[in-house]
Every structure is written in structure tokens, then in C-alpha cells.
Design an enzyme around this catalytic site. Structure first.
Site, mmCIF file in Angstrom:
data_model
loop_
_atom_site.group_PDB
_atom_site.id
_atom_site.type_symbol
_atom_site.label_atom_id
_atom_site.label_comp_id
_atom_site.label_asym_id
_atom_site.label_seq_id
_atom_site.Cartn_x
_atom_site.Cartn_y
_atom_site.Cartn_z
ATOM 1 N N LYS A 111 0.811 -1.228 0.000
ATOM 2 C CA LYS A 111 0.000 0.000 0.000
ATOM 3 C C LYS A 111 0.833 1.262 0.000
ATOM 4 O O LYS A 111 0.314 2.348 -0.241
ATOM 5 C CB LYS A 111 -0.942 0.017 1.222
ATOM 6 N N LYS A 194 -8.970 -13.414 -10.924
ATOM 7 C CA LYS A 194 -9.985 -13.502 -9.859
ATOM 8 C C LYS A 194 -11.102 -12.478 -10.102
ATOM 9 O O LYS A 194 -10.822 -11.361 -10.544
ATOM 10 C CB LYS A 194 -9.282 -13.181 -8.530
ATOM 11 N N LYS A 197 -13.535 -6.641 -7.271
ATOM 12 C CA LYS A 197 -14.214 -5.350 -7.378
ATOM 13 C C LYS A 197 -13.260 -4.273 -7.888
ATOM 14 O O LYS A 197 -13.699 -3.229 -8.351
ATOM 15 C CB LYS A 197 -14.837 -4.953 -6.050
HETATM 16 P P1 ATP Z 1 -10.292 -6.772 -4.381
HETATM 17 O O1 ATP Z 1 -11.373 -7.124 -5.356
HETATM 18 O O2 ATP Z 1 -10.060 -5.326 -4.238
HETATM 19 O O3 ATP Z 1 -9.075 -7.637 -4.565
HETATM 20 P P2 ATP Z 1 -11.621 -8.459 -2.648
HETATM 21 O O4 ATP Z 1 -12.975 -8.500 -3.253
HETATM 22 O O5 ATP Z 1 -10.696 -9.608 -2.846
HETATM 23 O O6 ATP Z 1 -10.874 -7.147 -3.001
HETATM 24 P P3 ATP Z 1 -11.252 -8.694 0.151
HETATM 25 O O7 ATP Z 1 -11.687 -7.767 1.204
HETATM 26 O O8 ATP Z 1 -9.793 -8.940 -0.005
HETATM 27 O O9 ATP Z 1 -11.878 -8.143 -1.157
HETATM 28 O O10 ATP Z 1 -11.981 -10.085 0.271
HETATM 29 C C1 ATP Z 1 -12.878 -10.394 1.281
HETATM 30 C C2 ATP Z 1 -13.059 -11.891 1.282
HETATM 31 O O11 ATP Z 1 -13.671 -12.320 0.061
HETATM 32 C C3 ATP Z 1 -11.757 -12.674 1.413
HETATM 33 O O12 ATP Z 1 -11.934 -13.730 2.333
HETATM 34 C C4 ATP Z 1 -11.527 -13.224 0.023
HETATM 35 O O13 ATP Z 1 -10.851 -14.454 0.055
HETATM 36 C C5 ATP Z 1 -12.938 -13.381 -0.529
HETATM 37 N N1 ATP Z 1 -12.948 -13.224 -1.984
HETATM 38 C C6 ATP Z 1 -12.732 -12.085 -2.660
HETATM 39 N N2 ATP Z 1 -12.819 -12.286 -3.992
HETATM 40 C C7 ATP Z 1 -13.087 -13.606 -4.174
HETATM 41 C C8 ATP Z 1 -13.287 -14.460 -5.321
HETATM 42 N N3 ATP Z 1 -13.225 -13.980 -6.543
HETATM 43 N N4 ATP Z 1 -13.552 -15.756 -5.115
HETATM 44 C C9 ATP Z 1 -13.642 -16.250 -3.872
HETATM 45 N N5 ATP Z 1 -13.451 -15.517 -2.751
HETATM 46 C C10 ATP Z 1 -13.178 -14.211 -2.877
#
Ligand code: ATP
Ligand code: LTN
Length: 329
Positions: A111, A194, A197
Site C-alpha cells: 500500500k 480472480k 471489485k
Molecule cells: P479486491 O477485489 O479489491 O481484490 P476483494 O474483493 O478480494 O478485493 P477482500 O476484502 O480482499 O476483497 O476479500 C474479502 C473476502 O472475500 C476474502 O476472504 C476473500 O478471500 C474473498 N474473496 C474475494 N474475492 C473472491 C473471489 N473472486 N472468489 C472467492 N473468494 C473471494
């Protein structure tokens, strides 16, 4: 019952990936563990954020968690800042940690890689000791987190052990719990990435609050392949395999059974059913979400949750103060 604590940092709109990979696990955990879930609003201010936006994010996150099935009668849901003990034990944990170990935290390094020391908030640096306090106040046995948070839970373990060694046995040393299955829902527009968002285009990502028509369209235009048969092969057919995983995890039907039903049929029909399954789930969540925003459930939940959490946190903090000699009577 073993105790479990986790914090949610509402950084934006929740996605179908968050739902399948994380949120739904919380809903399952509440039946098997004594679960404490809080909205980490003090962690949210380690980077600048507009008050209006922050307040909306916090409210939306609670509403969505409730809409997805977290039940305030089964678990304790609260706002981190409502339980003042978090900030105080956070400070104590900051005093227990070393500059070197905090400087090695990957999230901090990522970050701040493009920033100068004059613009990095100190809060971002001491984010992990506050997280340690969140966990240690409740004597949590397990901490369900994503892979990216594992290092912070390991630091929490180190701090707990350091305190126990210095002042005698006080804290339970917690373990991270990283979910395995359904853990990686991929982008609909690029199944090698993946579903996220923070993806540049929105086409590959379904948000839990997406308009149903928009969600349907995203699924109908999901990238597939030239093989032309519904089959689970992540190497050769990553797009179709991802849709199979989404459908199977939402409907409960096994991937084998879906594949068998679609033998000899094309992708169009398959995608339509995936869209039906996803939209049905989204509709349920959205209806509940709207109901929650209209009623007083959020307020009631947070009040009841903070009282229950404070009761435990207060006693723990007193014990810590006594051991350290920072109280007098
Ligand atoms: P960003 O999209 O900014 O990378 P994120 O959606 O991964 O953020 P986090 O706050 O890191 O957001 O994730 C919250 C939870 O959701 C974590 O436990 C993460 O493993 C799960 N998660 C996020 N995206 C996925 C995905 N595509 N598939 C499965 N689990 C997910
Ligand atoms: N750092 C976590 C949010 C968080 C947390 C916690 C998770 C704050 N305190 C305590 C588990 C336990 C995140 O960014 N997702």
C-alpha cells in the site's frame, strides 16, 4: 463451542466472489462457533475517505451481511469503534510490537510502495497491532480471513505469545482459518483472473447489488471457449468451469450432475440456467437488503452486539492493565 472473531473492512461493493468465497462461510460458522463479527471502521480510516462515503459503506456492509444470512440471534455483530477497548488494547499492542516486524508486513509494503513517508499515515503502519487487539480481546480460537490477512494473524500470535511470556499467561493464541473450497471465483470476462471489485471493467464482476438484468447480461456474455461442450476442465475450459463452480456452489447440485444434464447441449442454454440461479440468489439477498435498510434491524443489532462485546472486552482489558501495572486500584 470454540470462539471465532473476524472483522469486515467495507472497502466497496461486495461481489459474488466475496459471497461464495467468504460471506457464506460466516453464515455457516455461526451455527458451529461462538462467532463475533465486527465492522472494522477504525481500520477504514487508515486511508483518507469521505465521511459520507464511509458511513454509507458501513451501513451497506452490515445490511448485506444480515441480508446474506448472518443472524444477530446466533452471533454477535458490532461496530469496532463502539467497543472502546479495541482502541486501548490496540495502543498496548502497538507498544508491544517492533518497527522492524511492522515494516515487514506485505500489505503495508504494497500500500505504500508508491508513496513517500510524508504522505503515509502512521495508522497504516500500526494497522496490524490494532487488528491483533481486535482478536485478542475475545480470546478467539480461530480467525477466518482471506489469504492476504494470514500474515497479520501470525503477527497477532507473536504478540500474544510475547505478552504471555512477559506478563504471564493472558491471551489465547489464535489460529487463522483460510477457507479452501469455492475459494476462487474467476472474472467472467477474463477467467484467468480472480473476480474482483477492483477490476478495471465491470463486465467480469457481479456485484450483490447489481440490477438483475445487468447481472444476467454479464453471465450471458461470459467468456467461454470453442470446445462447445459443458465440461469441467479448468485448464482447457476455464470460463465454463468457472460458471459450473458458481452454479454448483449456489444450487448445491454437484458439478458432475450438471455436466451430465448438459450432455449434447450448447453454452446458450447452460448460461441461461446459470443466470437464473445467480439472479434468484441475488433477488433474495436484495429483497432482504432493502427490507433491512427500511427497518431498525441495523440499529438494534449494533446496540445489542456492542453491549455483548463490551462485556467480554472490558474484563479482558482490565486483566491486561492489571498485569502491566498501568492501573492503580
Ligand atoms: P479486491 O477485489 O479489491 O481484490 P476483494 O474483493 O478480494 O478485493 P477482500 O476484502 O480482499 O476483497 O476479500 C474479502 C473476502 O472475500 C476474502 O476472504 C476473500 O478471500 C474473498 N474473496 C474475494 N474475492 C473472491 C473471489 N473472486 N472468489 C472467492 N473468494 C473471494
Ligand atoms: N484486516 C482485515 C479486517 C480486520 C480483521 C480484524 C479481520 C480488522 N480486524 C480482526 C479479522 C480479525 C481485512 O482487511 N479484511
Amino acid at each position: 463451542m470454540k470462539r471465532m472473531v473476524s472483522g469486515i473492512k467495507p472497502t466497496g461493493e461486495l461481489t459474488l466472489g466475496n459471497y461464495i468465497g467468504a460471506l457464506r462461510n460466516f453464515v455457516k460458522y455461526q451455527d458451529d462457533y461462538e462467532l463475533y463479527v465486527f465492522i472494522a471502521n477504525l481500520h477504514c480510516i487508515t486511508v483518507p475517505i469521505e465521511p459520507k462515503e464511509l458511513r454509507k459503506n458501513l451501513k451497506d456492509a452490515i445490511a448485506l451481511y444480515l441480508a446474506c444470512g448472518l443472524d444477530p440471534e446466533k452471533c454477535t455483530i458490532f461496530l469496532q469503534s463502539d467497543v472502546y477497548e479495541h482502541a486501548q488494547l490496540g495502543w498496548i499492542m502497538t507498544c508491544m510490537s517492533y518497527m522492524g516486524e511492522l515494516g515487514r508486513m506485505t500489505q503495508f509494503k504494497e500500500k505504500t510502495s508508491n508513496a513517500t513517508n510524508e504522505s503515509i499515515s502512521t495508522g497504516l503502519f500500526v494497522y496490524p497491532p490494532l487488528m491483533a487487539a481486535d482478536i485478542l480481546l475475545y480470546d478467539a480460537d480461530y480467525v477466518p480471513v482471506g489469504e492476504d490477512q494470514k500474515q497479520h494473524v501470525e503477527l497477532t500470535r507473536d504478540l500474544a505469545q510475547r505478552f504471555n511470556n512477559r506478563y504471564s499467561e493472558t491471551f489465547v493464541v489464535p489460529e487463522p482459518l483460510i477457507a479452501k473450497v469455492g475459494a476462487r471465483i474467476m472474472s467472467l470476462s477474463d477467467p484467468s483472473k480472480k473476480m474482483s471489485k477492483s477490476e478495471e471493467s465491470n463486465k467480469g464482476c457481479i456485484y450483490l447489488l447489481d440490477d438483475l438484468k445487468v447481472a444476467r447480461k454479464k453471465i450471458m456474455s461470459a467468456v467461454t471457449d470453442m470446445e462447445g461442450r459443458v465440461n469441467y476442465d479448468k485448464e482447457k475450459q476455464p470460463g465454463v468451469s468457472n460458471l459450473l463452480e458458481i452454479m454448483s456452489s449456489l444450487s448445491g447440485e454437484s458439478i458432475d450432475s450438471i455436466v451430465a444434464r448438459y450432455e449434447g447441449k450448447g453454452y446458450g442454454e447452460f448460461k441461461k440456467e446459470v443466470a437464473d440461479v445467480v439472479c434468484r440468489e441475488l433477488e433474495k439477498i436484495q429483497n432482504r437488503y432493502n427490507e433491512i435498510l427500511r427497518g431498525s434491524l441495523i440499529k438494534d443489532t449494533l446496540k445489542q452486539g456492542a453491549e455483548k462485546a463490551h462485556h467480554i472486552a472490558f474484563r479482558k482489558l482490565k486483566k491486561v492493565q492489571r498485569k502491566m501495572g498501568i492501573d492503580i486500584f
